[in-house]
Motif scaffolding. Structure first.
Motif, PDB file in Angstrom:
ATOM      1  N   PRO A   6       0.823  -1.223   0.000  1.00 23.73           N
ATOM      2  CA  PRO A   6       0.000   0.000   0.000  1.00 23.73           C
ATOM      3  C   PRO A   6       0.850   1.263   0.000  1.00 23.73           C
ATOM      4  O   PRO A   6       0.363   2.333  -0.362  1.00 23.73           O
ATOM      5  CB  PRO A   6      -0.804  -0.130   1.297  1.00 23.73           C
ATOM      6  N   LYS A  15       1.117   2.467  -3.628  1.00 21.88           N
ATOM      7  CA  LYS A  15      -0.109   3.161  -4.040  1.00 21.88           C
ATOM      8  C   LYS A  15      -0.157   4.568  -3.451  1.00 21.88           C
ATOM      9  O   LYS A  15      -0.475   5.537  -4.149  1.00 21.88           O
ATOM     10  CB  LYS A  15      -1.326   2.355  -3.591  1.00 21.88           C
ATOM     11  N   SER A  30       2.242   6.923  -5.204  1.00 21.08           N
ATOM     12  CA  SER A  30       1.720   7.396  -6.490  1.00 21.08           C
ATOM     13  C   SER A  30       0.705   8.513  -6.289  1.00 21.08           C
ATOM     14  O   SER A  30       0.677   9.492  -7.046  1.00 21.08           O
ATOM     15  CB  SER A  30       1.069   6.233  -7.249  1.00 21.08           C
ATOM     16  N   GLU A  31      -0.119   8.382  -5.246  1.00 25.67           N
ATOM     17  CA  GLU A  31      -1.111   9.417  -4.958  1.00 25.67           C
ATOM     18  C   GLU A  31      -0.435  10.708  -4.499  1.00 25.67           C
ATOM     19  O   GLU A  31      -0.855  11.806  -4.874  1.00 25.67           O
ATOM     20  CB  GLU A  31      -2.079   8.909  -3.884  1.00 25.67           C
TER      21      GLU A  31
END
Length: 352
Positions: free
Chosen positions: A95, A98, A101-102
């Motif tokens: 996670p 992810k 990337s955000e």
């Protein structure tokens, strides 16, 4: 001598802020006490009043070498790094990737610097608050109050060292996508004593040279020179690599968390450490991610839980838990963090 005066004696040593110095001094103590050991002690809080300025300066110089040889500030040679246990771990399922990337996609908030306000227990148990500003140009300013921080910025008292530039560059490299290369760079900012990328013979020479340099530094401060030891291999090697990937990555985070690229890169790099587990939780009414690092990568004396904001990855706290089976367990401690984007002009004017 107050704390800030003492820390100024460490300008010639990589990462000379209070927290990094605690890590380094502990590594030196561990090397002196256990000359046959090749692991680093986890972070502890030193009692500054018990150490003279001259002793601190000498010890800090030795620490820079000790951390490159005893605690694995540098990675292993190809004969070891090529093994599965030392290879970078897959990051696609984490996670943290992810979230990285955000963070990257959200872009950078207004401002030209990252402000971190940290609070940790002083030796007497009272809260000690320290301020660190990392500018987008790579400068680092420090203080123990808004006033001393403002003075540091106004006088352009840049305390950044080559080590800082290297770990920040490694984080940015990871943020841009080259995680494998960034991982190597983040583990090796202080040298290559374990010979990453070298032939076995070259790696052995690099290790021997580093030990010789360390021995000389011990002689300079009048301490017994640790007996020579072989270059680590296998699981010991992996632990050393992960130890300093964790240490250097989190150091970069605790200095430049409000810099988007630094934060995103650190998240990606921490995701490559298989011994680090990531769990969603709730704290203070908000969702968080708890990153747990095992004693295996903290020298065996403690584990740690790094708590990040679930939505933006900013650090909230770092908690140290003593290892119950250790002969010299670390003390329980919690460091808390507040991060924000600022302008250097506002900081210099005392507006933080």
């Amino acid at each position: 001598m107050d704390e800030m005066d003492l820390m100024k004696k460490l300008r010639d040593v990589p990462s000379p802020d209070a927290e990094a110095y605690d890590r380094a001094r502990t590594a030196l103590q561990a090397a002196m006490a256990e000359p046959g050991s090749t692991v680093v002690r986890p972070k502890r809080w030193m009692s500054w009043p018990k150490v003279s300025a001259a002793a601190v300066g000498a010890a800090a110089v030795a620490v820079a070498v000790v951390m490159a040889t005893t605690s694995g500030t540098t990675p292993a040679g190809p004969s070891d790094a090529g093994r599965s246990e030392a290879a970078p771990q897959a990051v696609v399922e984490s996670p943290l990737v992810k979230l990285a990337s955000e963070v990257k996609a959200a872009g950078t908030l207004p401002g030209d610097a990252s402000l971190i306000i940290g609070t940790k227990p002083a030796p007497d148990g009272t809260p000690y608050v320290y301020y660190t500003v990392y500018s987008d140009r790579g400068q680092i300013f420090k203080g123990d109050s808004p006033k001393t921080l403002a003075s540091s910025v106004a006088k352009n008292d840049d305390q950044a060292m080559p080590f800082d530039a290297k770990v920040m560059a490694a984080a940015r490299l990871a943020a841009d996508g080259d995680v494998e290369k960034a991982r190597t760079a983040m583990v090796t900012p202080a040298g290559n004593a374990l010979g990453l990328g070298l032939s076995p013979a070259e790696a052995d020479k690099a290790w021997a040279d580093a030990q010789a340099e360390m021995a000389e530094e011990f002689r300079k401060i009048g301490k017994q020179v640790p007996a020579p030891r072989p270059r680590p291999t296998g699981k010991e090697l992996e632990n050393l690599i992960n130890n300093h990937l964790w240490s250097n990555s989190t150091y970069a985070l605790f200095v430049g968390a409000a810099n988007t690229d630094v934060r995103a890169g650190v998240l990606k790099l921490l995701a490559t450490i298989k011994e680090v587990t990531v769990a969603e939780a709730e704290a203070g009414g908000k969702r968080v991610l708890n990153l747990s690092a095992s004693p295996d990568i903290l020298g065996g004396d403690a584990s740690t839980v790094l708590t990040l904001d679930f939505d933006n990855g900013l650090p909230i706290s770092n908690e140290i838990f003593p290892a119950k089976d250790s002969k010299t367990p670390s003390k329980h401690a919690i460091v808390t963090y507040r991060s924000s984007r600022v302008t250097l002009a506002d900081v210099a004017a005392g507006k933080i």
